[in-house]
Design a protein around this motif. Structure first.
Motif, PDB file in Angstrom:
ATOM      1  N   TYR A 188     -54.558 -10.697  44.422  1.00  0.00           N
ATOM      2  CA  TYR A 188     -53.644  -9.737  45.068  1.00  0.00           C
ATOM      3  C   TYR A 188     -53.954  -8.295  44.636  1.00  0.00           C
ATOM      4  CZ  TYR A 188     -49.283  -7.309  46.278  1.00  0.00           C
ATOM      5  OH  TYR A 188     -48.369  -6.422  46.793  1.00  0.00           O
ATOM      6  N   ARG A 218     -59.438  -5.805  47.875  1.00  0.00           N
ATOM      7  CA  ARG A 218     -60.476  -6.707  48.375  1.00  0.00           C
ATOM      8  C   ARG A 218     -59.941  -7.638  49.471  1.00  0.00           C
ATOM      9  NH1 ARG A 218     -65.014  -6.644  45.295  1.00  0.00           N
ATOM     10  NH2 ARG A 218     -64.877  -5.636  43.238  1.00  0.00           N
ATOM     11  N   GLU A 219     -58.726  -8.102  49.347  1.00  0.00           N
ATOM     12  CA  GLU A 219     -58.198  -9.068  50.305  1.00  0.00           C
ATOM     13  C   GLU A 219     -56.900  -8.551  50.921  1.00  0.00           C
ATOM     14  OE1 GLU A 219     -58.515 -13.317  49.268  1.00  0.00           O
ATOM     15  OE2 GLU A 219     -59.046 -12.621  47.237  1.00  0.00           O
ATOM     16  N   LYS A 220     -56.701  -8.863  52.178  1.00  0.00           N
ATOM     17  CA  LYS A 220     -55.498  -8.443  52.885  1.00  0.00           C
ATOM     18  C   LYS A 220     -54.312  -9.330  52.496  1.00  0.00           C
ATOM     19  CE  LYS A 220     -57.783  -6.509  56.958  1.00  0.00           C
ATOM     20  NZ  LYS A 220     -57.875  -6.551  58.435  1.00  0.00           N
ATOM     21  N   VAL A 221     -53.130  -8.739  52.506  1.00  0.00           N
ATOM     22  CA  VAL A 221     -51.908  -9.467  52.157  1.00  0.00           C
ATOM     23  C   VAL A 221     -51.675 -10.614  53.137  1.00  0.00           C
ATOM     24  CG1 VAL A 221     -49.383  -9.282  51.967  1.00  0.00           C
ATOM     25  CG2 VAL A 221     -50.854  -7.481  51.027  1.00  0.00           C
ATOM     26  N   SER A 222     -51.961 -10.366  54.408  1.00  0.00           N
ATOM     27  CA  SER A 222     -51.726 -11.400  55.422  1.00  0.00           C
ATOM     28  C   SER A 222     -52.575 -12.641  55.160  1.00  0.00           C
ATOM     29  CB  SER A 222     -52.022 -10.846  56.813  1.00  0.00           C
ATOM     30  OG  SER A 222     -53.359 -10.356  56.878  1.00  0.00           O
ATOM     31  N   ALA A 223     -53.809 -12.399  54.680  1.00  0.00           N
ATOM     32  CA  ALA A 223     -54.698 -13.529  54.399  1.00  0.00           C
ATOM     33  C   ALA A 223     -54.230 -14.283  53.158  1.00  0.00           C
ATOM     34  CB  ALA A 223     -56.120 -13.025  54.211  1.00  0.00           C
ATOM     35  N   ARG A 232     -48.643  -2.787  46.167  1.00  0.00           N
ATOM     36  CA  ARG A 232     -49.940  -2.141  46.442  1.00  0.00           C
ATOM     37  C   ARG A 232     -49.785  -0.678  46.871  1.00  0.00           C
ATOM     38  NH1 ARG A 232     -53.923  -6.241  49.766  1.00  0.00           N
ATOM     39  NH2 ARG A 232     -54.453  -7.642  48.024  1.00  0.00           N
ATOM     40  N   GLN A 256     -60.411   0.271  47.402  1.00  0.00           N
ATOM     41  CA  GLN A 256     -59.780  -0.522  48.457  1.00  0.00           C
ATOM     42  C   GLN A 256     -59.478  -1.929  47.922  1.00  0.00           C
ATOM     43  OE1 GLN A 256     -58.935   0.727  51.373  1.00  0.00           O
ATOM     44  NE2 GLN A 256     -59.915   2.727  51.008  1.00  0.00           N
TER      45      GLN A 256
END
Length: 441
Positions: A5, A15-20, A62, A13
């Motif tokens: 997270y 690395r991973e989107k919250v939606s994913a 974030r 930036q």
């Protein structure tokens, strides 16, 4: 999951989107991923330094994280708690100080007493009407300006301010809502609409209820003061109706225009009744509404003509001896307790002309023939002052006049006695001068 997270790349930036990430964990109904993560870790941003202790600043999601290093304007958790604790302590200290200041203010006011037998007739009428409007809060429970709406159709706050300025009402902070008084710097400010008032204490041993009873037994004598209070009330009644009519037709007037109208109406109320001026208000506002529909007018321009229209129409009524119509009391506009009191004590209501009101107040105050008496005394007093100044006896005349008044003489008898005395002294002086002249010759 926590590491994924918060993971960021070299450019700052995530690395991973919250939606994913949200698809990886089965979250309970209504729980967000940010809340899920926050419950299981404390995250500190290496790019944000506390400006006070230079420790890392904690971030809760974030959006609070920074992409590059900077000196944060936000305190760290520990410094923030310390700051909040100091602020809370200072607030408690100021709150305790405010309580002390208000208690002292209340005691200072309560130390003053009022001799209600010495207040004016107009103040007695206002207090009696206020008591009827807020009973029993005037004497024991405390009342606010909003509670006084039943006093008069309009400007009830100005009537209350009159009593407050005269020292007949005290502020009672203990009966006001919390937050009514507050600090603004080193000064205590107040929210006027929430201030609680009480009747000022009377002489020693006289409670507030006895004060109210004594007011009802007042024998009124101040004709001019009572008539001026009637004018204040009558202006409020007419202006209330005029304001409702302007609101109905969408007319908006400025403060200067309202003041101009009030002056015009007050002068007219010396002659006409409230209900007659209600008719004038209705006619003028309706004419202005018709004018607003004309090609070269609009609602703003039409509203601006209302003060002049009222003045010119009243001038025409007087010039052409037009009989003004009497208008019925609007259902939504009660007379108020002050109006009820004028009706009860002086038999004056909205249909009573200003001339009739003057006569009825004069009759009730025993001043019906006062003007005639003043006219009868005018010539003798003028002659006495002329003789006194001619004989350089102004001081002795005034002292003698005061002596006779104290002895129980009325004004007319005192003037006559002093006038006769002056004439005798003048005659004796003239005789002595004639005798002296004869001996010399």
């Amino acid at each position: 999951m926590i590491q994924r997270y918060w993971a960021m790349d070299e450019s700052g930036q995530f690395r991973e989107k919250v939606s994913a990430l949200g698809e990886v964990v089965q979250l309970p109904q209504g729980v967000t991923l940010a809340a899920f993560i926050r419950q299981r870790c404390n995250a500190f941003d290496e790019n944000q330094i506390c400006p006070q202790c230079e420790e890392l600043v904690e971030v809760r999601n974030r959006s609070q994280a920074c992409k590059s290093a900077l000196r944060s304007t936000t305190l760290c958790t520990r410094c923030r708690k310390e700051r909040d604790a100091l602020a809370l302590e200072a607030e408690k200290t100021k709150a305790a100080e405010l309580v002390s200041v208000l208690a002292e203010y209340r005691r200072t006011q309560a130390c003053h007493v009022v001799d209600y037998s010495a207040i004016t007739d107009a103040q007695v009428l206002l207090l009696s009407a206020l008591d009827k409007a807020v009973t029993p809060r005037l004497t024991n429970a405390g009342f606010t300006l909003a509670d006084c709406r039943g006093l008069a159709p309009r400007y009830f706050d100005e009537f209350v301010e009159t009593l407050k300025s005269a020292g007949l009402l005290l502020e009672d902070p203990s009966k006001a809502k919390p937050g009514t008084y507050y600090w603004n710097g080193d000064e205590v400010w107040q929210i006027s609409a929430q201030v609680a008032y009480l009747l000022m204490p009377g002489s020693a041993g006289v409670n507030a209820n006895e004060v109210i009873r004594s007011l009802s037994a007042r024998v009124y004598t101040d004709r001019d003061g009572i008539f001026n209070l009637w004018l204040d009330y009558a202006v409020a009644a007419v202006m209330c109706y005029l304001g409702d009519q302007c609101k109905w037709y969408g007319h908006e007037l400025g403060e200067q225009e309202w003041d101009e109208i009030k002056s015009t109406l007050r002068a007219a109320l010396h002659t006409y009744s409230v209900s007659q001026l209600w008719f004038v208000a209705w006619k003028v506002v309706k004419d202005a509404a018709s004018l607003a529909s004309h090609q070269y007018y609009n609602r703003v321009k039409a509203a601006a003509t209302i003060p002049g229209k009222i003045r010119r129409y009243l001038e025409r009524v007087k010039r052409e001896s037009i009989e003004l119509r009497y208008w019925s009391r609007p259902e939504q506009q009660p007379g108020g307790t002050l109006g009820m009191l004028f009706d009860e004590v002086f038999d004056i209501d909205e249909d009573t002309s200003g001339v009739a009101a003057t006569l009825r107040i004069a009759r009730a105050t025993g001043q019906e023939h006062a003007d005639e008496i003043d006219a009868q005394l005018c010539a003798p007093i003028r002659d006495l002052m002329i003789d006194a100044l001619a004989l350089d006896a102004g001081t002795s005349v005034m002292l003698r006049f005061a002596e006779l008044i104290r002895a129980g003489y009325d004004v007319g008898c005192a003037v006559e006695e002093i006038g006769d005395s002056l004439q005798r002294e003048h005659a004796d002086d003239h005789s002595a001068q004639s005798s002296s002249a004869g001996q010399q010759s």
